[in-house]
Design a protein around this motif. Structure first.
Motif, PDB file in Angstrom:
ATOM      1  N   ASP A  69       0.825  -1.198   0.000  1.00 28.36           N
ATOM      2  CA  ASP A  69       0.000   0.000   0.000  1.00 28.36           C
ATOM      3  C   ASP A  69       0.865   1.256   0.000  1.00 28.36           C
ATOM      4  O   ASP A  69       0.395   2.351  -0.262  1.00 28.36           O
ATOM      5  CB  ASP A  69      -0.915   0.033   1.229  1.00 28.36           C
ATOM      6  CG  ASP A  69      -1.941  -1.081   1.180  1.00 28.36           C
ATOM      7  OD1 ASP A  69      -2.124  -1.736   2.213  1.00 28.36           O
ATOM      8  OD2 ASP A  69      -2.526  -1.288   0.113  1.00 28.36           O
TER       9      ASP A  69
ATOM     10  N   MET B 122      -4.937  -4.492  -4.653  1.00 29.99           N
ATOM     11  CA  MET B 122      -6.027  -4.068  -5.526  1.00 29.99           C
ATOM     12  C   MET B 122      -5.550  -2.974  -6.469  1.00 29.99           C
ATOM     13  O   MET B 122      -5.215  -1.876  -6.050  1.00 29.99           O
ATOM     14  CB  MET B 122      -7.212  -3.565  -4.697  1.00 29.99           C
ATOM     15  CG  MET B 122      -8.463  -3.316  -5.523  1.00 29.99           C
ATOM     16  SD  MET B 122      -9.214  -4.861  -6.115  1.00 29.99           S
ATOM     17  CE  MET B 122     -10.120  -5.359  -4.626  1.00 29.99           C
TER      18      MET B 122
ATOM     19  N   THR C  58     -16.492  -6.091  -3.724  1.00 32.20           N
ATOM     20  CA  THR C  58     -15.672  -7.235  -3.343  1.00 32.20           C
ATOM     21  C   THR C  58     -14.313  -6.769  -2.822  1.00 32.20           C
ATOM     22  O   THR C  58     -13.536  -6.168  -3.564  1.00 32.20           O
ATOM     23  CB  THR C  58     -15.449  -8.180  -4.538  1.00 32.20           C
ATOM     24  OG1 THR C  58     -16.713  -8.600  -5.051  1.00 32.20           O
ATOM     25  CG2 THR C  58     -14.642  -9.402  -4.121  1.00 32.20           C
ATOM     26  N   PRO C  59     -13.989  -7.038  -1.563  1.00 34.10           N
ATOM     27  CA  PRO C  59     -12.687  -6.630  -1.026  1.00 34.10           C
ATOM     28  C   PRO C  59     -11.565  -7.526  -1.529  1.00 34.10           C
ATOM     29  O   PRO C  59     -11.804  -8.653  -1.990  1.00 34.10           O
ATOM     30  CB  PRO C  59     -12.877  -6.777   0.489  1.00 34.10           C
ATOM     31  CG  PRO C  59     -13.909  -7.841   0.633  1.00 34.10           C
ATOM     32  CD  PRO C  59     -14.839  -7.681  -0.544  1.00 34.10           C
ATOM     33  N   PHE C  60     -10.344  -7.033  -1.416  1.00 35.36           N
ATOM     34  CA  PHE C  60      -9.190  -7.807  -1.870  1.00 35.36           C
ATOM     35  C   PHE C  60      -9.116  -9.160  -1.158  1.00 35.36           C
ATOM     36  O   PHE C  60      -8.742 -10.176  -1.757  1.00 35.36           O
ATOM     37  CB  PHE C  60      -7.902  -7.017  -1.637  1.00 35.36           C
ATOM     38  CG  PHE C  60      -6.667  -7.765  -2.051  1.00 35.36           C
ATOM     39  CD1 PHE C  60      -6.310  -7.881  -3.378  1.00 35.36           C
ATOM     40  CD2 PHE C  60      -5.859  -8.374  -1.096  1.00 35.36           C
ATOM     41  CE1 PHE C  60      -5.182  -8.591  -3.763  1.00 35.36           C
ATOM     42  CE2 PHE C  60      -4.727  -9.080  -1.468  1.00 35.36           C
ATOM     43  CZ  PHE C  60      -4.386  -9.185  -2.807  1.00 35.36           C
ATOM     44  N   GLU C  61      -9.453  -9.194   0.116  1.00 39.98           N
ATOM     45  CA  GLU C  61      -9.391 -10.440   0.880  1.00 39.98           C
ATOM     46  C   GLU C  61     -10.227 -11.539   0.224  1.00 39.98           C
ATOM     47  O   GLU C  61      -9.818 -12.707   0.180  1.00 39.98           O
ATOM     48  CB  GLU C  61      -9.887 -10.200   2.309  1.00 39.98           C
ATOM     49  CG  GLU C  61      -9.866 -11.447   3.186  1.00 39.98           C
ATOM     50  CD  GLU C  61     -10.472 -11.198   4.555  1.00 39.98           C
ATOM     51  OE1 GLU C  61     -10.263 -12.038   5.444  1.00 39.98           O
ATOM     52  OE2 GLU C  61     -11.142 -10.162   4.726  1.00 39.98           O
ATOM     53  N   THR C  62     -11.402 -11.175  -0.310  1.00 42.59           N
ATOM     54  CA  THR C  62     -12.251 -12.171  -0.968  1.00 42.59           C
ATOM     55  C   THR C  62     -11.597 -12.683  -2.242  1.00 42.59           C
ATOM     56  O   THR C  62     -11.614 -13.884  -2.537  1.00 42.59           O
ATOM     57  CB  THR C  62     -13.627 -11.570  -1.279  1.00 42.59           C
ATOM     58  OG1 THR C  62     -14.256 -11.182  -0.057  1.00 42.59           O
ATOM     59  CG2 THR C  62     -14.524 -12.568  -1.997  1.00 42.59           C
TER      60      THR C  62
ATOM     61  N   THR D 125      -3.170   5.463  -1.629  1.00 41.24           N
ATOM     62  CA  THR D 125      -4.582   5.251  -1.370  1.00 41.24           C
ATOM     63  C   THR D 125      -5.247   6.608  -1.292  1.00 41.24           C
ATOM     64  O   THR D 125      -4.596   7.633  -1.164  1.00 41.24           O
ATOM     65  CB  THR D 125      -4.806   4.496  -0.045  1.00 41.24           C
ATOM     66  OG1 THR D 125      -4.320   5.313   1.012  1.00 41.24           O
ATOM     67  CG2 THR D 125      -4.076   3.171  -0.038  1.00 41.24           C
TER      68      THR D 125
ATOM     69  N   PRO E 257      -8.524   1.887  -5.074  1.00 41.71           N
ATOM     70  CA  PRO E 257      -9.067   2.879  -4.138  1.00 41.71           C
ATOM     71  C   PRO E 257      -8.432   4.241  -4.376  1.00 41.71           C
ATOM     72  O   PRO E 257      -7.218   4.375  -4.495  1.00 41.71           O
ATOM     73  CB  PRO E 257      -8.674   2.308  -2.764  1.00 41.71           C
ATOM     74  CG  PRO E 257      -8.585   0.835  -2.986  1.00 41.71           C
ATOM     75  CD  PRO E 257      -8.031   0.673  -4.373  1.00 41.71           C
TER      76      PRO E 257
END
Length: 647
Positions: A20, A64, A548-552, A28, A69
């Protein structure tokens, strides 16, 4: 197994690269908007914007990407009518340009190139909402065990259903790109062939009753192929479905006896490929699941939303016995109408068409990218701090979301354009003699609310195709070697395509040749909702991607690769070292679809009405040409520049 234990087995707790921050610079939305980096201090140069700081280099970011973002939130506020309240009045930077271009993709960069060629002394500003230039032509850059590995984060190939126009071909040649020569010299498909790697299918238990990875599916695009009987014998498909697939792939039955060639094509244009297989070929309904996703990569939706005629034009199976004459036909969309008889030359750089964007930037902003040709640009490192210097004739300003483009004076007799953009916590305004909007066309009605309602309505009809290109770094590719796989079709998978990185050697860049060494995997996901018209599937997919978050994504990537490659010894917990998810809720430019769209004269097409010049504001982007190809993006840039030069 509990969710916690399952996540641990997948490696969700492992420390992979999820960057990040880069050299202390956050990319971000929150960090780009820090108070210290906004307002008069930033404009005075006391505290530089992130892109102006030494070491800023977004191609290496993981996590992502794509519509990342910070790249779209203010645009959504503008769309929803929530942007202009609360003190968002723009502050004038005092800058005046000959041309401001909104959108730093290939179309926007090409527009700057064409305009500067016509007006060599012009001052040009390019605004882009992303933290990197290139638009959909994004570059994913990894350094694995000290070696450079590249993948496309967006558009991959220099190709088109039709030969490149003299304008688009001329631009490539002026940049030193000779696709046929590069294809011959730089593409090395034989690398994987030497290991016996072939195309295969992953059958998931949720769709097909059991997990099974089967190599040897005949495929004209990869490896040595195989025979359909041998391949089908190893699959978990029922005997009935196996027989149906064999009939679709190798049969020679005329399923429309007594009809002429024209009548057959007209009938095919009025039914989906799924309906053709079910109702005309009369396959078992379970057979459709095997074919459901074969159109995802090209159209972004399943075979229930694409016409059978278009699928024939794209050389899909089941039409052999119809003995149709090659060539475009009425009610075909742009892509199959071209590919049915040929197409353009093809080539792709290791980072896809990002190298075209980089070559354009090299030409526009001298000193930013070292080197002199299309081969050394692949390994050149861009100096982002040089993109927006005050003494540049062409300036590129990143993380700057256009929120308004307004003609000064009446559109019939414009005196210039005011362009407002959001950057950090502030809103800024510049002026220009002219403006090219090379951004997503459906956003233009929000940028130009004074535009005629008929033109805004046409622009709103342009619904783009959502898609995800995922780049995964792995420790080695011995599992692919053991399984005999180089590319995988997963009709029921979260990602429907999995490929080892395409082998291209160019300049100092060399593809990986040892299965024991790290490599990149390319995965494709097109979120679609079966049973809906194409554009409704696109809208549903877009909403899904944004929610949909990055974790998913990471969990699904690890799960799918573990299940697919596990029989070859792949361990998702230890073998995955980095993941980049290139999320594009607004991906491909839309094409005409015979199943849902009525034929219209060219002058009445939404993209033609939508791209009409509005005062001193012209409109580019591949959306304006209704074709998701680099050649179209370039052609539309040339047309838009001609529109404003005519002023």
């Amino acid at each position: 197994m509990s969710d916690f234990k399952r996540d641990k087995a997948l490696g969700m707790d492992r420390p992979i690269h999820r960057r990040d921050f880069l050299n202390g610079v956050a990319v971000t939305v929150g960090a780009l908007g820090t108070a210290a980096a906004t307002g008069a201090l930033a404009e005075a140069g006391v505290v530089p914007w992130p892109q102006d700081r030494t070491g800023y280099y977004p191609p290496v970011l993981t996590g992502m990407r794509g519509s990342h973002p910070g790249s779209f939130e203010n645009a959504h506020k503008l769309r929803d009518g929530d942007f202009w309240g609360g003190g968002n009045a723009p502050r004038d930077t005092g800058e005046v340009y000959d041309l401001v271009i909104v959108g730093g993709g290939i179309s926007g960069l090409a527009a700057a190139y064409f305009y500067r060629a016509a007006r060599p002394g012009a001052r040009i500003l390019i605004l882009d909402n992303h933290d990197d230039f290139g638009g959909h032509a994004k570059r994913n850059e990894f350094h694995l065990d000290g070696k450079l590995h590249l993948l496309n984060g967006g558009t991959l190939e220099i190709d088109s259903p039709f030969p490149y126009s003299p304008v688009a071909d001329g631009l490539l040649k002026s940049l030193g790109i000779d696709p046929p020569a590069l294809e011959k010299a730089c593409t090395h498909d034989e690398i994987y062939g030497k290991f016996g790697l072939r195309h295969g299918v992953f059958f998931d238990k949720e769709t097909f009753g059991q997990d099974a990875t089967v190599a040897g599916m005949p495929n004209r695009y990869f490896g040595t192929g195989g025979s359909w009987p041998d391949f089908l014998a190893k699959t978990p498909l029922s005997p009935t479905v196996r027989a149906d697939v064999l009939r679709v792939e190798t049969g020679d039955v005329d399923y429309m006896p007594g009809l002429s060639d024209t009548e057959k094509k007209d009938r095919l244009s009025r039914m989906s490929y799924a309906a053709y297989l079910l109702n005309v070929v009369k396959v078992d309904p379970a057979t459709v699941a095997f074919y459901q996703s074969v159109t995802n990569g090209e159209w972004g939706c399943g075979i229930d939303a694409v016409s059978a005629l278009d699928c024939w034009g794209f050389h899909m199976s089941g039409f052999q016995g119809l003995k149709l004459k090659l060539g475009p036909a009425p009610r075909m969309s742009y892509t199959p109408a071209g590919y049915v008889t040929g197409g353009s030359y093809t080539f792709h750089f290791p980072d896809g068409n990002a190298s075209i964007a980089r070559l354009l930037v090299r030409s526009l902003v001298p000193g930013v990218l070292p080197g002199h040709d299309c081969r050394d640009v692949v390994t050149a490192k861009a100096d982002y701090a040089g993109l927006d210097r005050a003494d540049n004739q062409v300036r590129i300003r990143l993380s700057s979301i256009c929120v308004r483009a307004r003609n000064i004076g009446e559109p019939a007799d414009p005196k210039g354009v005011e362009i407002a953009y959001a950057r950090g916590d502030g809103v800024w305004q510049v002026r220009a003699k002219t403006c090219v909007l090379a951004c997503w066309n459906m956003m233009i009605p929000y940028l130009c609310p004074e535009m005629a309602e008929t033109q805004k309505a046409a622009l709103h009809k342009l619904v783009k195709t959502p898609l995800v290109y995922t780049s995964v770094a792995i420790r080695n590719w011995t599992a692919f070697q053991k399984l005999g796989l180089g590319s995988i079709y997963a009709p029921g998978g979260y990602h429907t395509e999995i490929n080892l990185n395409w082998p291209v050697d160019i300049g100092d860049y060399a593809s990986e040749r040892s299965p024991e060494k790290p490599i990149l995997i390319h995965m494709t996901r097109t979120p679609c909702r079966a049973g809906l018209p194409e554009f409704d599937q696109n809208r549903a997919g877009r909403a899904e991607l944004l929610a949909t978050p990055f974790e998913t994504f990471e969990r699904n990537i690890r799960d799918q690769l573990g299940r697919t490659l596990g029989p070859g010894g792949f361990d998702p917990a230890t073998d995955i070292t980095a993941i980049t998810v290139n999320r594009w809720p607004h991906g491909y430019a839309p094409e005409w679809n015979a199943l849902w769209d009525e034929p219209l004269p060219e002058a009445e097409l939404p993209n033609v009405i939508g791209r009409k010049r509005f005062g001193a504001i012209a409109i580019a982007n591949s959306d304006a040409g209704a074709a998701a190809y680099t050649s179209c993006a370039i052609d539309q840039a040339r047309r838009a520049v001609d529109d404003i030069l005519a002023l």
